[in-house]
Scaffold this motif. Structure first.
Motif, short mmCIF file in Angstrom:
data_model
loop_
_atom_site.label_atom_id
_atom_site.label_comp_id
_atom_site.label_asym_id
_atom_site.label_seq_id
_atom_site.Cartn_x
_atom_site.Cartn_y
_atom_site.Cartn_z
N ASP A 182 0.82 -1.21 0.00
CA ASP A 182 0.00 0.00 0.00
C ASP A 182 0.85 1.26 0.00
OD1 ASP A 182 -2.30 -1.58 0.16
OD2 ASP A 182 -2.31 -1.52 2.36
N ARG A 183 1.93 1.22 0.74
CA ARG A 183 2.76 2.42 0.85
C ARG A 183 4.22 2.03 1.11
NH1 ARG A 183 0.14 1.94 5.72
NH2 ARG A 183 1.49 2.00 7.59
N VAL A 184 5.11 2.91 0.64
CA VAL A 184 6.55 2.75 0.86
C VAL A 184 7.07 4.11 1.32
CG1 VAL A 184 8.78 2.22 -0.17
CG2 VAL A 184 6.74 1.01 -0.95
N THR A 185 7.60 4.16 2.54
CA THR A 185 8.18 5.40 3.06
C THR A 185 9.70 5.31 2.99
OG1 THR A 185 6.32 5.76 4.56
CG2 THR A 185 8.37 6.92 5.06
N LEU A 186 10.30 6.28 2.32
CA LEU A 186 11.74 6.31 2.09
C LEU A 186 12.35 7.44 2.90
CD1 LEU A 186 11.64 5.96 -1.81
CD2 LEU A 186 11.83 4.13 -0.12
N SER A 187 13.39 7.13 3.69
CA SER A 187 14.04 8.13 4.52
C SER A 187 15.55 8.04 4.34
CB SER A 187 13.71 7.92 6.01
OG SER A 187 12.31 7.85 6.22
N LEU A 188 16.21 9.18 4.44
CA LEU A 188 17.67 9.20 4.42
C LEU A 188 18.15 10.21 5.45
CD1 LEU A 188 20.10 8.93 1.48
CD2 LEU A 188 20.44 10.75 3.15
N ALA A 189 19.08 9.77 6.29
CA ALA A 189 19.64 10.63 7.33
C ALA A 189 21.15 10.64 7.24
CB ALA A 189 19.20 10.16 8.72
#
Length: 233
Positions: free
Chosen positions: A90-97
């Motif tokens: 349903d959803r893909v959350t992409l994060s970069l730190a």
């Protein structure tokens, strides 16, 4: 995680922090290769591609008389895959730190959804399917979120990480007291995280790498600052 070191230092004792919290279903380290999928029928995820790759080389150096690093640019492009999601994703959350001893800054966080698979929210420049999933007639096909075993690619806009938070800044990366002929190095941790959910199933994958940014104060004349490129293109 990071600290300034100078030429002549015999040792540096780095510290580690968790840049993006949570439990990773699959964690992959290093700079190359495809993340291994979990060896089971449970929903799992993987990521391919470098969270950060330096165009200037593994240890880029900024030459500056005042020891200043003005900016650090990123433009990551990655591939995220999933397996055994019985109803698709349903959803893909992409994060970069990005983090150093001064702290951690989240540079990107965007969510892609099955309701609009072609959408490019926020800092997302483009989304699509991996080339291995495409025919010549469908080279620009959007991700198939309904796939039990699927994948998507995402490319982010180029941004200056020093402008996204209070930890990794020009001031914390620079070495104003650097003497002529000396070099100071800061090690940065870069962490990419993908959170996937669909049909009651969830999976998380984390990819990490470290890169070193060096600033050199030459004995003679030089420019008064510089930028570092962290690009995959």
């Amino acid at each position: 995680m990071a600290s300034h070191s100078r030429d002549g230092d015999t040792q540096r004792e780095p510290t580690r922090r968790t840049l993006l919290g949570g439990t990773a279903a699959v964690a992959v380290g290093g700079l190359t290769g495809l993340g291994a999928l979990a060896a089971s029928s449970e929903p799992a995820a993987a990521v391919e591609g470098d969270p950060a790759a330096f165009e200037a080389g593994d240890a880029p150096t900024v030459t500056s008389n005042d020891g200043r690093v003005e900016s650090v640019y990123l433009s990551p492009a990655l591939e995220v895959s999933w397996t055994d999601f019985s109803e698709g994703v349903d959803r893909v959350t992409l994060s970069l730190a990005v983090g150093s001893d001064a702290g951690v800054d989240e540079v990107y966080r965007e969510t892609l959804t099955d309701t609009d698979p072609e959408a490019t929210p926020g800092d997302v420049a483009s989304v699509g399917r991996p080339s291995s999933d495409q025919s010549d007639a469908a080279s620009d096909a959007p991700p198939d979120f309904d796939a039990v075993d699927g994948a998507l690619t995402a490319r982010f806009e180029r941004v200056d990480a020093t402008e996204r938070g209070d930890a990794v800044t020009s001031e914390t990366l620079s070495a104003a007291d650097l003497s002529g002929g000396e070099t100071a190095t800061t090690t940065l941790d870069v962490v990419f995280r993908a959170d996937l959910a669909g049909g009651g199933d969830e999976a998380t994958v984390v990819r990490t790498t470290t890169v070193e940014v060096a600033v050199e104060n030459p004995a003679g004349d030089a420019t008064a600052g510089g930028s570092v490129e962290i690009d995959t293109a």
